[in-house]
Design a protein around this motif. Structure first.
Motif, PDB file in Angstrom:
ATOM      1  N   UNK A  24      22.394  38.292  41.616  1.00  0.00           N
ATOM      2  CA  UNK A  24      21.233  38.598  42.457  1.00  0.00           C
ATOM      3  C   UNK A  24      21.571  39.732  43.421  1.00  0.00           C
ATOM      4  N   UNK A  25      22.730  39.663  44.036  1.00  0.00           N
ATOM      5  CA  UNK A  25      23.147  40.731  44.946  1.00  0.00           C
ATOM      6  C   UNK A  25      23.262  42.064  44.223  1.00  0.00           C
ATOM      7  N   UNK A  26      23.870  42.058  43.057  1.00  0.00           N
ATOM      8  CA  UNK A  26      24.020  43.298  42.295  1.00  0.00           C
ATOM      9  C   UNK A  26      22.669  43.917  41.954  1.00  0.00           C
ATOM     10  N   UNK A  27      21.691  43.076  41.672  1.00  0.00           N
ATOM     11  CA  UNK A  27      20.395  43.565  41.221  1.00  0.00           C
ATOM     12  C   UNK A  27      19.460  43.955  42.363  1.00  0.00           C
ATOM     13  N   UNK A  28      19.500  43.194  43.469  1.00  0.00           N
ATOM     14  CA  UNK A  28      18.436  43.301  44.472  1.00  0.00           C
ATOM     15  C   UNK A  28      18.868  43.755  45.860  1.00  0.00           C
ATOM     16  N   UNK A  29      20.160  43.692  46.154  1.00  0.00           N
ATOM     17  CA  UNK A  29      20.598  43.988  47.519  1.00  0.00           C
ATOM     18  C   UNK A  29      21.045  45.435  47.602  1.00  0.00           C
TER      19      UNK A  29
ATOM     20  N   UNK B 275      35.931  36.556  52.341  1.00  0.00           N
ATOM     21  CA  UNK B 275      37.005  37.125  51.538  1.00  0.00           C
ATOM     22  C   UNK B 275      36.467  37.618  50.196  1.00  0.00           C
ATOM     23  N   UNK B 276      35.629  36.817  49.574  1.00  0.00           N
ATOM     24  CA  UNK B 276      35.062  37.217  48.291  1.00  0.00           C
ATOM     25  C   UNK B 276      34.308  38.539  48.399  1.00  0.00           C
ATOM     26  N   UNK B 277      33.541  38.663  49.453  1.00  0.00           N
ATOM     27  CA  UNK B 277      32.610  39.789  49.579  1.00  0.00           C
ATOM     28  C   UNK B 277      33.139  40.893  50.476  1.00  0.00           C
ATOM     29  N   UNK B 278      34.426  40.784  50.863  1.00  0.00           N
ATOM     30  CA  UNK B 278      35.098  41.834  51.631  1.00  0.00           C
ATOM     31  C   UNK B 278      34.373  42.151  52.930  1.00  0.00           C
ATOM     32  N   UNK B 279      34.124  41.082  53.709  1.00  0.00           N
ATOM     33  CA  UNK B 279      33.407  41.200  54.979  1.00  0.00           C
ATOM     34  C   UNK B 279      34.287  40.661  56.097  1.00  0.00           C
ATOM     35  N   UNK B 280      34.267  41.322  57.232  1.00  0.00           N
ATOM     36  CA  UNK B 280      34.940  40.822  58.428  1.00  0.00           C
ATOM     37  C   UNK B 280      33.946  39.994  59.231  1.00  0.00           C
ATOM     38  N   UNK B 281      34.244  38.713  59.440  1.00  0.00           N
ATOM     39  CA  UNK B 281      33.345  37.853  60.188  1.00  0.00           C
ATOM     40  C   UNK B 281      33.311  38.237  61.657  1.00  0.00           C
ATOM     41  N   UNK B 282      32.129  38.140  62.252  1.00  0.00           N
ATOM     42  CA  UNK B 282      31.965  38.405  63.679  1.00  0.00           C
ATOM     43  C   UNK B 282      31.116  37.285  64.262  1.00  0.00           C
TER      44      UNK B 282
ATOM     45  N   UNK C 122      37.584  32.455  31.620  1.00  0.00           N
ATOM     46  CA  UNK C 122      37.981  33.545  32.508  1.00  0.00           C
ATOM     47  C   UNK C 122      37.081  34.757  32.418  1.00  0.00           C
ATOM     48  N   UNK C 123      36.771  35.251  31.217  1.00  0.00           N
ATOM     49  CA  UNK C 123      35.888  36.415  31.115  1.00  0.00           C
ATOM     50  C   UNK C 123      34.487  36.171  31.674  1.00  0.00           C
ATOM     51  N   UNK C 124      34.019  34.916  31.644  1.00  0.00           N
ATOM     52  CA  UNK C 124      32.702  34.603  32.200  1.00  0.00           C
ATOM     53  C   UNK C 124      32.710  34.820  33.710  1.00  0.00           C
ATOM     54  N   UNK C 125      33.782  34.397  34.371  1.00  0.00           N
ATOM     55  CA  UNK C 125      33.894  34.582  35.815  1.00  0.00           C
ATOM     56  C   UNK C 125      34.150  36.047  36.171  1.00  0.00           C
ATOM     57  N   UNK C 126      34.825  36.752  35.311  1.00  0.00           N
ATOM     58  CA  UNK C 126      35.234  38.124  35.621  1.00  0.00           C
ATOM     59  C   UNK C 126      34.286  39.183  35.078  1.00  0.00           C
ATOM     60  N   UNK C 127      33.088  38.787  34.704  1.00  0.00           N
ATOM     61  CA  UNK C 127      32.092  39.728  34.220  1.00  0.00           C
ATOM     62  C   UNK C 127      31.599  40.574  35.393  1.00  0.00           C
ATOM     63  N   UNK C 128      31.939  41.828  35.394  1.00  0.00           N
ATOM     64  CA  UNK C 128      31.656  42.701  36.538  1.00  0.00           C
ATOM     65  C   UNK C 128      30.494  43.626  36.194  1.00  0.00           C
ATOM     66  N   UNK C 129      29.362  43.398  36.866  1.00  0.00           N
ATOM     67  CA  UNK C 129      28.160  44.158  36.558  1.00  0.00           C
ATOM     68  C   UNK C 129      27.743  45.122  37.648  1.00  0.00           C
ATOM     69  N   UNK C 130      28.173  44.902  38.863  1.00  0.00           N
ATOM     70  CA  UNK C 130      27.709  45.736  39.957  1.00  0.00           C
ATOM     71  C   UNK C 130      28.664  45.708  41.126  1.00  0.00           C
ATOM     72  N   UNK C 131      28.229  46.269  42.244  1.00  0.00           N
ATOM     73  CA  UNK C 131      29.091  46.444  43.415  1.00  0.00           C
ATOM     74  C   UNK C 131      29.683  45.126  43.898  1.00  0.00           C
ATOM     75  N   UNK C 132      28.846  44.110  44.057  1.00  0.00           N
ATOM     76  CA  UNK C 132      29.326  42.866  44.657  1.00  0.00           C
ATOM     77  C   UNK C 132      30.172  42.054  43.677  1.00  0.00           C
ATOM     78  N   UNK C 133      29.781  42.027  42.408  1.00  0.00           N
ATOM     79  CA  UNK C 133      30.596  41.277  41.442  1.00  0.00           C
ATOM     80  C   UNK C 133      31.941  41.951  41.224  1.00  0.00           C
ATOM     81  N   UNK C 134      31.990  43.269  41.289  1.00  0.00           N
ATOM     82  CA  UNK C 134      33.287  43.947  41.166  1.00  0.00           C
ATOM     83  C   UNK C 134      34.200  43.577  42.324  1.00  0.00           C
ATOM     84  N   UNK C 135      33.628  43.440  43.503  1.00  0.00           N
ATOM     85  CA  UNK C 135      34.424  43.109  44.687  1.00  0.00           C
ATOM     86  C   UNK C 135      34.902  41.662  44.666  1.00  0.00           C
TER      87      UNK C 135
END
Length: 322
Positions: A221-226, A48-55, A162-175
């Motif tokens: 890590x995901x935002x930076x390297x994936x 749910x966090x990462x907007x993925x459908x489990x298979x 709250x702002x610490x958790x909601x710090x949006x830096x890249x694709x995955x953190x925004x999601x």
């Protein structure tokens, strides 16, 4: 309600305590529904966090294995600089202030008035349906009196963290950041609720808020390297991600200089092979984390919930349901 909120709210919560969790016609159908297994619930939460459908079945891809290895390396070597934000410098000072029993409402109001964000939140919360009586409260000292010390503790930590958790830096953190903060609020409330009457109820609130803070580092890590736009659909990967980031949460609690009891509860919770002692803060943190995930995922309350878990579920419904 519970002692984070006013006595007026407390009477209302006890009045609703006997209400059924689910409509009577649906109760029989759900009576045999077990609580989802921990790995399955963790996988669904991560997806749910990462907007993925489990298979299922689905193997963990090479890139995801490398990610888990990188996170395990962080657990062994310590968090790299920049993966998690530092807390606002005002948070420890304010938490110390609101913990003191000898601080007057006037003194608390004077300190809170120095922070514009906190000032606005105190007045807003005092005038919310959760607290408000007959008239609107515009005076900060009156709002402080209404919320009480425990309500202010919860408010200060929520507004500043709250702002610490909601710090949006890249694709995955925004999601993921919105869902991650939504879980943190639910888990914090649930853990403190389950510790009603205990001296560590505020530490329980902090422990619940930090239960999955390790995901903040994973998202960086995901935002930076994936490089791929989506992650694996493997339930095994998502369950493993929650497990490894639970250990990262311990490092974050230490980095942020949280109370030793909070760090210890997070450590014991992360040791899946040795369940924490029943009745301990760590055991209640596990239960709160499970309830928060169920609620965030929109799953029904299992019939197997203990009596205090049922009351906690009702409180989650009351506070967070639309």
């Amino acid at each position: 309600m519970w002692n984070f909120f006013s006595r007026r709210a407390s009477r209302g919560a006890h009045a609703n305590a006997a209400a059924p969790l689910i409509p009577a016609p649906a109760a029989a159908a759900l009576a045999a529904m077990p609580l989802p297994a921990e790995p399955d619930l963790d996988a669904r939460f991560s997806a749910r966090l990462l907007d993925v459908e489990l298979a299922d079945p689905a193997e963990i891809a090479r890139a995801e294995r490398a990610l888990l290895t990188r996170l395990e390396d962080l657990n062994r070597a310590g968090l790299a600089s920049g993966l998690v934000s530092r807390l606002p410098v005002t948070l420890p000072r304010l938490l110390t202030l609101v913990r003191r029993d000898d601080v007057s409402n006037r003194e608390l109001a004077a300190h809170l008035a120095r922070d514009t964000a906190l000032l606005g939140e105190v007045i807003r919360l005092a005038n919310s349906p959760r607290y408000r009586g007959q008239g609107r409260i515009a005076n900060l000292e009156a709002a402080v009196q209404l919320l009480g010390q425990s309500g202010l503790q919860q408010l200060v930590s929520r507004v500043l963290m709250g702002p610490v958790f909601n710090r949006q830096q890249g694709h995955f953190s925004r999601s993921a950041s919105t869902h991650l903060w939504a879980h943190a609020e639910r888990c914090a409330l649930a853990c403190a609720f389950l510790r009603l009457g205990q001296a560590d109820h505020f530490d329980a609130y902090l422990a619940g808020m930090l239960a999955n803070a390790g995901l903040i580092a994973a998202l960086r890590v995901l935002d930076q390297d994936y490089l791929a736009p989506v992650l694996s659909s493997s339930p095994q990967f998502h369950a493993a991600l929650i497990e490894v980031t639970a250990r990262l949460s311990v490092h974050i609690a230490g980095l942020w200089d949280f109370p030793p009891s909070v760090v210890e509860a997070l450590q014991l919770r992360a040791r899946r092979e040795a369940p924490p002692r029943p009745g301990s803060l760590a055991a209640d943190l596990l239960r709160a984390d499970r309830l928060a995930k169920l609620h965030l995922l929109g799953l029904p309350a299992p019939a197997s919930l203990a009596a205090d878990e049922q009351r906690c579920w009702q409180e989650l419904q009351r506070v967070f349901s639309p």
